[in-house]
Design a protein around this motif. Structure first.
Motif, short mmCIF file in Angstrom:
data_model
loop_
_atom_site.label_atom_id
_atom_site.label_comp_id
_atom_site.label_asym_id
_atom_site.label_seq_id
_atom_site.Cartn_x
_atom_site.Cartn_y
_atom_site.Cartn_z
N ALA A 92 0.80 -1.21 0.00
CA ALA A 92 0.00 0.00 0.00
C ALA A 92 0.84 1.26 0.00
O ALA A 92 0.39 2.31 -0.46
N ASP A 93 2.06 1.18 0.51
CA ASP A 93 2.87 2.37 0.73
C ASP A 93 3.70 2.69 -0.51
O ASP A 93 4.63 1.95 -0.84
N PRO A 94 3.41 3.78 -1.23
CA PRO A 94 4.18 4.10 -2.44
C PRO A 94 5.64 4.39 -2.16
O PRO A 94 6.48 4.27 -3.06
N THR A 95 5.97 4.81 -0.93
CA THR A 95 7.36 5.13 -0.62
C THR A 95 8.21 3.88 -0.41
O THR A 95 9.44 3.96 -0.50
N ARG A 96 7.57 2.75 -0.14
CA ARG A 96 8.32 1.52 0.13
C ARG A 96 7.55 0.32 -0.42
O ARG A 96 7.17 -0.59 0.32
N GLN A 97 7.33 0.33 -1.72
CA GLN A 97 6.60 -0.78 -2.31
C GLN A 97 7.48 -2.02 -2.39
O GLN A 97 8.70 -1.94 -2.45
N ARG A 98 6.81 -3.15 -2.44
CA ARG A 98 7.50 -4.43 -2.37
C ARG A 98 7.65 -4.99 -3.79
O ARG A 98 6.65 -5.28 -4.44
N PHE A 99 8.88 -5.14 -4.23
CA PHE A 99 9.20 -5.69 -5.54
C PHE A 99 9.56 -7.16 -5.38
O PHE A 99 10.34 -7.52 -4.50
N GLY A 100 9.01 -8.00 -6.25
CA GLY A 100 9.32 -9.42 -6.19
C GLY A 100 9.43 -10.04 -7.57
O GLY A 100 8.75 -9.62 -8.52
N ILE A 101 10.33 -11.00 -7.70
CA ILE A 101 10.47 -11.81 -8.91
C ILE A 101 10.59 -13.26 -8.48
O ILE A 101 11.37 -13.59 -7.59
N ARG A 102 9.79 -14.13 -9.10
CA ARG A 102 9.80 -15.56 -8.81
C ARG A 102 9.54 -15.85 -7.33
O ARG A 102 10.14 -16.73 -6.72
N GLY A 103 8.65 -15.05 -6.73
CA GLY A 103 8.25 -15.30 -5.35
C GLY A 103 9.21 -14.80 -4.31
O GLY A 103 9.00 -15.01 -3.12
N ILE A 104 10.27 -14.12 -4.72
CA ILE A 104 11.27 -13.58 -3.79
C ILE A 104 11.08 -12.07 -3.76
O ILE A 104 11.37 -11.37 -4.72
#
Length: 717
Positions: A92-104
């Motif tokens: 939800a937080d645009p300042t600290r969004q969560r990036f993931g590739i292949r479930g990591i």
């Protein structure tokens, strides 16, 4: 007809059409097609630090070209996720969004924790999570490298890397100006001016400005939330002196919004409709980033090239969160902020690649400073009904200094015309120190200071065996190792006893097949992978005595990620293109002892932000009407549900999402006019669910239906 039935019908029809292509339309055209008129031309990438055809690179890469970025209406890295196998941008937080590739997946939530995925612009690392969701601004392509990239991209690429390639200054005078209007009072301008002063000197300036009302109504104060007030500018200068090319670039951007960094309470008795809230806190954020860089390329008579890249970048964010989800002043994060700056220097030499053996060798240095702070307030009875009626505060701050030094080599040896062996290694030295302080009046958090300094060394090798089945097909098997450096949980922590965590490492195996058929009218790439993560660094929400939660970082033990990815693109005729991308992933903890506290293990649980399936199907037509070209485009996107926490509780499980985007218009050559619609069937789903600090269930909803028109005028060459 219900929208899900319509979407399922579209999916089946598109998949059937693509499956029939090789035996029907493609086979029919293959006899007459030639290299010159084949629509699927070469896609050039720089993922191995030299220009190569993507079909010749033995790693799984998704490349979105400038044409595809326009077709998919990509605004930033986040909006690229649905068309890229195994890519997730969540939270939800645009300042600290969560990036993931292949479930990591993860985020650089606090100064002591680094991103797992590196985002680069022209081979320059842009920094932490606040700067990672880069705006798409005058790009030639975006390369998403899936799987560990520890040899050439370095530390903290245990999941993958995203490399954005800008359009360089070109000869002559050219450019474009584009205006866009849409619902929610969207107003957007973007443009580029290219000035080629001579064959050896050129400049380029690009920028955009956007404003839009928010999607979420605050019934308490009448404001709309998740609005946009953004701009970004990039300037470039390139000149050549003999065999030397000097490229200089500078950019700056600012993004402001009244944002729901915590999402919406679900269910909310005060605002029961989706995309509505009843908050008293303005909940705003500001993200700013900027940078300057210089790249020098010198070509030698032997075909080799020496490259130096020097860069300095900064990023800052400030935000606040209403923690009680009500018009009352019970709890709020008054301030969350971070300010970072880093200097990087890379120098490398790439040999001539025309013989049986070629190599890239280089050195890298990074010096980074991060300052972070947080301040929260809570009404004591909200934490404990028996507490006195007073407000209690907690604040924390930290300063982290980090230095990285690395040497790397990457080489290819071809003992035969069809067999190639790729091998490489990176040796890294990482040094960090932290000064952390936390002051607490609530009794729920730690109270004290912690100063620490640590260092680690890492050796990350890679090797692959690549075999050319024929001139248009390649099979490969690859092994790669990478690491994510140690750190500290510099946050609102309940205890300083487990403040530090150790390095994470990954051993990854991949097998792939890349082919082009029917005179380059069908491109098909398939990859299967298995990654074993040791000392996996993971965020978990730990239960507090008041029923609320606190974020904790620990080394989980072991995690395995495995799956398969398929990418296909076809051009059965000159006016029709079809696309299909699919990713399947299973990211599971082999061992996660005490993940939910003493005696509560998460062994066998699914990792956070790791959906099992994502699918994209697209179609683009380009009819010549004589006076103009009629362009019709559509995309179907599906992503299965995901957990926001490795505890795998139902409160942290999101809903699946499937949306359709449409675009249609006329291309007159120098003038184009398009109408577009995103989320055409106005689907509403909870795409990221979790619990707040006070224990309230909350959710992020996908964007509603948006539509508008875009007018572009091109000039010059």
């Amino acid at each position: 007809m219900p929208h899900k039935v319509r979407l399922a019908t579209m999916t089946s029809s598109a998949a059937l059409a693509l499956a029939l292509l090789p035996s029907q339309a493609l086979a029919q055209d293959s006899a007459e097609a030639s290299e010159a008129d084949a629509p699927l031309g070469e896609i050039i990438v720089t993922s191995q630090r030299r220009e190569q055809n993507v079909q010749d690179v033995p790693i799984a890469i998704s490349v979105t070209t400038a044409e595809d970025l326009e077709r998919l209406q990509v605004q930033n890295i986040q909006s690229l996720q649905y068309s890229t196998p195994s890519l997730v941008v969540a939270g939800a937080d645009p300042t600290r969004q969560r990036f993931g590739i292949r479930g990591i997946s993860d985020q650089s939530r606090n100064p002591g924790f680094d991103n797992r995925i590196g985002v680069y612009v022209d081979d320059v690392w842009v920094g932490r999570s606040a700067a990672s969701n880069q705006a798409v601004l005058d790009l030639a392509s975006v390369e998403v490298l899936r799987g560990p990239q520890g040899t050439l991209f370095g530390k903290n690429t245990v999941a993958g890397a995203i490399n954005m390639r800008t359009v360089r200054p070109q000869e002559g005078y050219s450019g474009y100006l584009e205006g866009e209007l849409g619902n929610f009072d969207l107003r957007q301008l973007r443009g580029t001016l290219n000035l080629g002063f001579s064959d050896n000197v050129g400049a380029r300036v690009s920028g955009f400005w956007a404003k839009r009302d928010g999607f979420v109504e605050n019934i308490s104060n009448g404001l709309d939330y998740n609005n946009r007030d953004d701009y970004a500018v990039r300037g470039q200068l390139q000149f050549k002196i003999g065999d030397t090319t000097i490229y200089l670039a500078a950019d700056t951007a600012k993004f402001k919004s009244r944002a729901l960094a915590g999402g919406e309470r679900t269910p909310d008795p005060l605002a029961p409709r989706p995309r509505s809230i009843a908050h008293n806190d303005p909940q705003k954020y500001v993200i700013e980033y900027s940078g300057i860089s210089g790249q020098i390329d010198h070509g030698f008579g032997n075909g080799g090239k020496l490259t130096s890249i020097t860069a300095f970048r900064t990023s800052d964010f400030r935000g606040s969160v209403d923690e009680d989800f009500s018009p009352a002043n019970f709890a709020a994060t008054e301030l969350a902020s971070e300010s970072t700056e880093h200097f990087s220097q890379e120098i490398r030499y790439a040999s001539d690649s025309s013989g049986d053996f070629d190599y890239v060798v280089g050195l890298f240095y990074l010096d980074q400073q991060i300052e972070g702070a947080g301040r929260a307030v809570a009404f004591a009875p909200a934490l404990n009904p028996r507490a006195p009626a007073v407000f209690l505060r907690v604040s924390q701050s930290s300063v982290v200094d980090a230095k990285t030094m690395a040497a790397f080599v990457h080489a290819n040896y071809r003992p035969t015309d069809r067999l190639e062996i790729t091998f490489g290694a990176r040796l890294t030295r990482e040094e960090k120190e932290i000064n952390f302080a936390i002051t607490d009046q609530t009794g729920l958090f730690a109270n004290g200071t912690r100063n620490d300094e640590r260092a680690s060394n890492d050796f990350s090798p890679t090797v692959s065996v690549n075999y050319k089945v024929d001139d248009d097909s390649m099979a490969y098997v690859r092994y790669a190792r990478a690491f994510k450096s140690f750190g500290w949980n510099a946050d609102f922590v309940p205890s300083l006893a487990d403040f530090a965590f150790d390095d994470e490492s990954v051993d990854a195996f991949e097998a792939g097949f890349k082919t082009e058929m029917f005179d380059r009218r069908l491109r098909l790439n398939v990859a299967a992978y298995l990654s074993k993560h040791d000392n996996y660094q993971v965020f978990t929400f730990r239960q507090l005595a008041n029923g609320g939660t606190a974020l904790n970082v620990s080394n989980a033990g072991a995690l395995t990620s495995k799956g398969i990815e398929i990418e296909a693109e076809a051009a059965p005729t000159d006016w029709l293109r079809l696309f299909a991308n699919y990713g399947y992933n299973d990211a599971t903890f082999d061992s996660f002892k005490n993940g939910g506290g003493p005696g509560i293990d998460f062994d066998g649980n699914t990792a956070a932000e790791a959906p099992r399936h994502n699918l994209n199907l697209g179609v683009a037509t380009d009819f010549d009407l004589g006076f103009a070209k009629l362009v019709l485009q559509g995309d179907y996107n599906y992503r299965s549900s995901l957990f926001s926490n490795p505890d795998n509780l139902p409160v942290n499980l999101s809903q699946p999402l499937e949306i359709v985007n449409l675009r249609a218009g006329l291309d007159f050559g120098n003038v184009t006019l398009f109408g577009w619609m995103r989320n055409a069937f106005d689907v509403t789903e909870q795409i990221y669910n979790n619990r707040s600090f006070l224990g309230f269930p909350r959710a992020v909803f996908n964007d509603p239906q948006t539509y508008g028109v875009t007018l572009r005028v091109s000039f010059g060459q």
